[in-house]
Design a protein around this motif. Structure first.
Motif, PDB file in Angstrom:
ATOM      1  N   VAL A  49       0.835  -1.072   0.103  1.00  0.00           N
ATOM      2  CA  VAL A  49      -0.062   0.027   0.200  1.00  0.00           C
ATOM      3  C   VAL A  49       1.016   1.124   0.047  1.00  0.00           C
ATOM      4  N   ILE A  50       0.763   2.275  -1.019  1.00  0.00           N
ATOM      5  CA  ILE A  50       1.522   3.121  -1.007  1.00  0.00           C
ATOM      6  C   ILE A  50       0.828   4.625  -1.065  1.00  0.00           C
ATOM      7  N   THR A  51       1.508   5.654  -0.429  1.00  0.00           N
ATOM      8  CA  THR A  51       0.907   7.088  -0.543  1.00  0.00           C
ATOM      9  C   THR A  51       0.656   7.484  -1.927  1.00  0.00           C
ATOM     10  N   THR A  52      -0.394   7.471  -2.370  1.00  0.00           N
ATOM     11  CA  THR A  52      -0.715   8.031  -3.756  1.00  0.00           C
ATOM     12  C   THR A  52      -0.657   9.659  -3.643  1.00  0.00           C
ATOM     13  N   LYS A  53      -1.127  10.326  -2.284  1.00  0.00           N
ATOM     14  CA  LYS A  53      -1.386  11.575  -2.101  1.00  0.00           C
ATOM     15  C   LYS A  53      -1.543  11.594  -0.267  1.00  0.00           C
ATOM     16  N   HIS A  54      -0.484  12.180   0.282  1.00  0.00           N
ATOM     17  CA  HIS A  54      -0.661  12.153   1.883  1.00  0.00           C
ATOM     18  C   HIS A  54      -1.393  13.660   2.042  1.00  0.00           C
ATOM     19  N   HIS A  55      -1.142  14.079   3.340  1.00  0.00           N
ATOM     20  CA  HIS A  55      -1.963  15.209   3.578  1.00  0.00           C
ATOM     21  C   HIS A  55      -1.054  16.516   3.047  1.00  0.00           C
ATOM     22  N   ASP A  56      -0.009  16.312   2.500  1.00  0.00           N
ATOM     23  CA  ASP A  56       0.657  17.553   1.946  1.00  0.00           C
ATOM     24  C   ASP A  56      -0.200  17.928   0.535  1.00  0.00           C
ATOM     25  N   GLY A  57      -0.782  17.062   0.103  1.00  0.00           N
ATOM     26  CA  GLY A  57      -1.732  17.206  -1.201  1.00  0.00           C
ATOM     27  C   GLY A  57      -0.841  16.940  -2.289  1.00  0.00           C
ATOM     28  N   GLY A 117      -2.207  -1.500  -3.380  1.00  0.00           N
ATOM     29  CA  GLY A 117      -3.232  -0.662  -2.940  1.00  0.00           C
ATOM     30  C   GLY A 117      -2.824   0.652  -2.821  1.00  0.00           C
ATOM     31  N   TRP A 118      -3.748   1.411  -3.006  1.00  0.00           N
ATOM     32  CA  TRP A 118      -3.675   3.045  -2.664  1.00  0.00           C
ATOM     33  C   TRP A 118      -4.138   3.559  -1.554  1.00  0.00           C
ATOM     34  N   TYR A 119      -2.962   4.263  -1.013  1.00  0.00           N
ATOM     35  CA  TYR A 119      -3.196   5.026   0.338  1.00  0.00           C
ATOM     36  C   TYR A 119      -3.793   6.516  -0.289  1.00  0.00           C
ATOM     37  N   TYR A 120      -4.792   7.227  -0.050  1.00  0.00           N
ATOM     38  CA  TYR A 120      -5.193   8.382  -0.203  1.00  0.00           C
ATOM     39  C   TYR A 120      -5.758   9.072   0.698  1.00  0.00           C
ATOM     40  N   SER A 121      -5.212  10.380   1.205  1.00  0.00           N
ATOM     41  CA  SER A 121      -5.462  11.104   2.040  1.00  0.00           C
ATOM     42  C   SER A 121      -6.620  12.161   1.773  1.00  0.00           C
ATOM     43  N   ILE A 122      -7.614  12.106   2.489  1.00  0.00           N
ATOM     44  CA  ILE A 122      -8.667  13.128   2.264  1.00  0.00           C
ATOM     45  C   ILE A 122      -8.221  14.490   2.662  1.00  0.00           C
ATOM     46  N   MET A 123      -7.573  14.613   3.868  1.00  0.00           N
ATOM     47  CA  MET A 123      -7.098  15.873   4.448  1.00  0.00           C
ATOM     48  C   MET A 123      -6.090  16.033   3.591  1.00  0.00           C
ATOM     49  N   ASP A 124      -5.954  17.737   2.920  1.00  0.00           N
ATOM     50  CA  ASP A 124      -5.312  18.127   2.091  1.00  0.00           C
ATOM     51  C   ASP A 124      -4.710  19.595   2.457  1.00  0.00           C
ATOM     52  N   PHE A 182      -7.975   4.689   2.646  1.00  0.00           N
ATOM     53  CA  PHE A 182      -8.312   6.011   2.995  1.00  0.00           C
ATOM     54  C   PHE A 182      -7.648   6.379   4.332  1.00  0.00           C
ATOM     55  N   ASP A 183      -7.429   7.994   4.421  1.00  0.00           N
ATOM     56  CA  ASP A 183      -6.619   8.344   5.605  1.00  0.00           C
ATOM     57  C   ASP A 183      -7.049   9.904   5.878  1.00  0.00           C
ATOM     58  N   GLY A 184      -7.029  10.449   7.126  1.00  0.00           N
ATOM     59  CA  GLY A 184      -7.148  11.749   7.262  1.00  0.00           C
ATOM     60  C   GLY A 184      -8.451  12.311   7.159  1.00  0.00           C
ATOM     61  N   GLY A 185      -9.648  11.372   7.283  1.00  0.00           N
ATOM     62  CA  GLY A 185     -10.912  11.676   7.191  1.00  0.00           C
ATOM     63  C   GLY A 185     -11.388  12.297   8.384  1.00  0.00           C
ATOM     64  N   TRP A 186     -10.639  12.487   9.627  1.00  0.00           N
ATOM     65  CA  TRP A 186     -11.114  12.757  10.870  1.00  0.00           C
ATOM     66  C   TRP A 186     -11.611  14.342  11.006  1.00  0.00           C
ATOM     67  N   GLU A 187     -11.369  15.353   9.915  1.00  0.00           N
ATOM     68  CA  GLU A 187     -11.833  16.643  10.361  1.00  0.00           C
ATOM     69  C   GLU A 187     -13.222  16.922   9.727  1.00  0.00           C
ATOM     70  N   HIS A 188     -13.764  15.879   9.246  1.00  0.00           N
ATOM     71  CA  HIS A 188     -15.467  15.986   8.762  1.00  0.00           C
ATOM     72  C   HIS A 188     -16.270  14.682   9.041  1.00  0.00           C
ATOM     73  N   LYS A 189     -17.404  14.765   9.198  1.00  0.00           N
ATOM     74  CA  LYS A 189     -18.169  13.616   9.179  1.00  0.00           C
ATOM     75  C   LYS A 189     -18.125  12.835   7.763  1.00  0.00           C
ATOM     76  N   ALA A 190     -18.577  11.520   7.970  1.00  0.00           N
ATOM     77  CA  ALA A 190     -18.563  10.907   6.562  1.00  0.00           C
ATOM     78  C   ALA A 190     -19.722  11.493   5.656  1.00  0.00           C
ATOM     79  N   SER A 191     -20.784  12.223   6.087  1.00  0.00           N
ATOM     80  CA  SER A 191     -21.702  12.454   5.387  1.00  0.00           C
ATOM     81  C   SER A 191     -21.083  13.638   4.534  1.00  0.00           C
ATOM     82  N   GLU A 192     -20.116  14.444   5.250  1.00  0.00           N
ATOM     83  CA  GLU A 192     -19.666  15.584   4.405  1.00  0.00           C
ATOM     84  C   GLU A 192     -18.588  15.302   3.365  1.00  0.00           C
ATOM     85  N   HIS A 193     -18.054  14.160   3.515  1.00  0.00           N
ATOM     86  CA  HIS A 193     -17.163  13.602   2.709  1.00  0.00           C
ATOM     87  C   HIS A 193     -17.703  13.102   1.482  1.00  0.00           C
TER      88      HIS A 193
END
Ligand code: JFZ
Length: 449
Positions: A123-131, A169-176, A224-235
């Motif tokens: 599993v590799i980071t395709t995009k981490h929190h730094d965007g 597998g792809w790691y993908y950060s929602i937080m950006d 997925f990662d970095g989802g903790w700043e929003h509710k699932a519905s907001e994502h």
């Protein structure tokens, strides 16, 4: 002699079956699913993952350039969070992309090392929190194609994995922390947010994920990662997950978009009793950082990492062990050394990990246990001995089943071990010295389960 009509219909069936097999083979080889409309059940898509037990995490990106230091200072915390921990504004962090040129990156070498380590998926980071995107994205120029390197790392790595039979597998950060539409702004990010639209950002996420799940053949995991700043519905989490499953029908998705999906992700810890009734994977660093950090030499020993793999498997989980490559695209030597040591142990003892289930014993004072059902109605128990008995007597409390055979798993001579019963325990007479000082495995076949 059957009539011509029957012969014709038999040939039709045979041809149709051949055609189906050919389509399935093409689908497997290319990852293109001719049946993307068919969604697999949870158990069906988890089958390979539960057998795999051991994956490699790769955290790589622009943060490997500062490598934990900024303006001459070592920045506390994990390497991939340096933008946040050093409070680096976007206009000072973004120029790192002009320096990213990992000329020593070699996907085949990474995947061959993963195979040598006994890893079954990456599993590799395709995009981490730094965007920053390690792939060729049509939706931003904050990507690998805007660096001196100009090669799609995700394409090279996924191709190497497909060639070598390793799942990717792809790691993908929602937080950006870079995209102007991502909200909330962090306190160190002074960019105006008046025109930011989180819905527009989620559209960007969906567009990027469509590319990541369309252009790289078969993708087996979405981490997925970095989802903790929003509710699932907001994502719009349910929509994103539905999109992923439409594009890759048997993809496995973790719980970090805020919906449980296929597996839980305890991080840097092994749940005391596992997570009964739930698929789960512990992700862990070899030192203290995910992204490369020059000053972090707090490496766990190979013995410790092997025992963690066993501990996790004995509780029914998977182990996602991390490497953080350097800015030149090299996996640090201490990581390489540990991966090779784990692989050497698995080469001899792998059957006690791959395809096994959690221990039937609550706790064993000297080690751990995994188990595997045998076709003959028997069960094979694998006792992983961390602390070898000085008196040569390995006591297994609470084993009431009839014992059919007992060996040291690594013994090339397959010398049977003598056992004696003592009330509700069995005593296995083992040699004075273990075969492997890290962990020696004793295999015991019992009747029943
Ligand atoms: C996250 C990332 O922030 C980190 O950089 C790394 O990628 C890791 C694998 O995942 O780290 C987390 C995520 C969640 C928690 C803690 C660290 N948490 O829920 O406590």
């Amino acid at each position: 002699m059957p009539s011509l009509k029957i012969m014709a219909s038999v040939l039709m069936v045979v041809d149709m079956r051949k055609l189906f097999i050919i389509i399935l083979m093409i689908s497997q080889l290319t990852g293109l699913s001719a049946y993307s409309g068919i969604h697999t059940t949870h158990d069906a898509r988890m089958a390979w993952w539960r057998k795999a037990r051991f994956g490699m995490f790769i955290h790589w990106g622009l943060y490997a350039i500062p490598a934990g230091e900024w303006r001459g200072k070592i920045i506390p915390g994990v390497g991939e969070w340096i933008m946040a921990h050093a409070q680096i504004p976007v206009d000072q962090y973004e120029p790192l992309k002009k320096k990213f040129n990992p000329v020593n990156f070699n996907a085949e070498r990474w995947v061959k090392l993963a195979k040598q380590a006994g890893v079954k998926y990456i599993v590799i980071t395709t995009k981490h929190h730094d965007g920053f995107c390690l792939f060729d994205s049509k939706y931003t120029d904050y990507d690998i194609m805007s660096t001196p390197f100009k090669r799609d790392i995700m394409k090279e790595l996924s191709d190497a994995c497909h060639r070598n039979g390793i799942k990717i597998g792809w790691y993908y950060s929602i937080m950006d922390w870079h995209h102007p539409d991502y909200l909330p702004r962090h306190k160190w990010d002074k960019r105006p947010a008046d025109n930011a639209s989180y819905d527009r950002y989620i559209k960007y996420v969906k567009n990027q994920l469509t590319g990541l799940l369309t252009n790289y053949g078969k993708i087996s995991i979405l981490w997925f990662d970095g989802g903790w700043e929003h509710k699932a519905s907001e994502h719009h989490a349910a929509e994103i997950i539905a999109l992923a499953r439409k594009l890759q029908s048997d993809i496995i998705i973790n719980d970090r978009l805020g919906i449980p999906e296929d597996f839980g992700t305890p991080e840097q810890e092994i749940p005391a009793t596992g997570i009964p009734g739930r698929d789960w994977e512990t992700c862990m660093t070899m030192n203290d950082t995910w992204g490369y950090k020059k000053s972090d030499n707090n490496w766990k020993s190979s013995q410790d990492l092997i025992r963690k793999l066993i501990e996790i498997a004995s509780k029914g989980g998977n182990y996602l062990l991390n490497v953080g490559p350097t800015a030149l695209g090299e996996i640090p030597e201490p990581s390489v050394e540990r991966l090779k040591a784990i692989g050497h142990w698995l080469k001899i003892n792998g059957e006690s990990i791959y395809g096994t289930k959690a221990s039937p014993f609550p706790k064993l004072p000297w080690g751990r246990c995994t188990q595997k059902e045998l076709y003959s109605g028997k069960t094979r128990l694998y006792f992983h001995v961390f602390r070898w008995p000085e008196d040569g007597k390995l006591v297994v409390p609470g084993l009431k089943n009839r014992v059919k055979s007992t060996y040291l798993l690594g013994d090339p001579k397959r010398k049977k071990l003598r056992i004696t019963r003592k009330k509700e325990s069995i005593v296995i007479n083992v040699p004075p010295q273990p075969l492997d000082k890290a962990v020696t495995v004793v295999e015991v076949d019992i009747v029943g389960g």
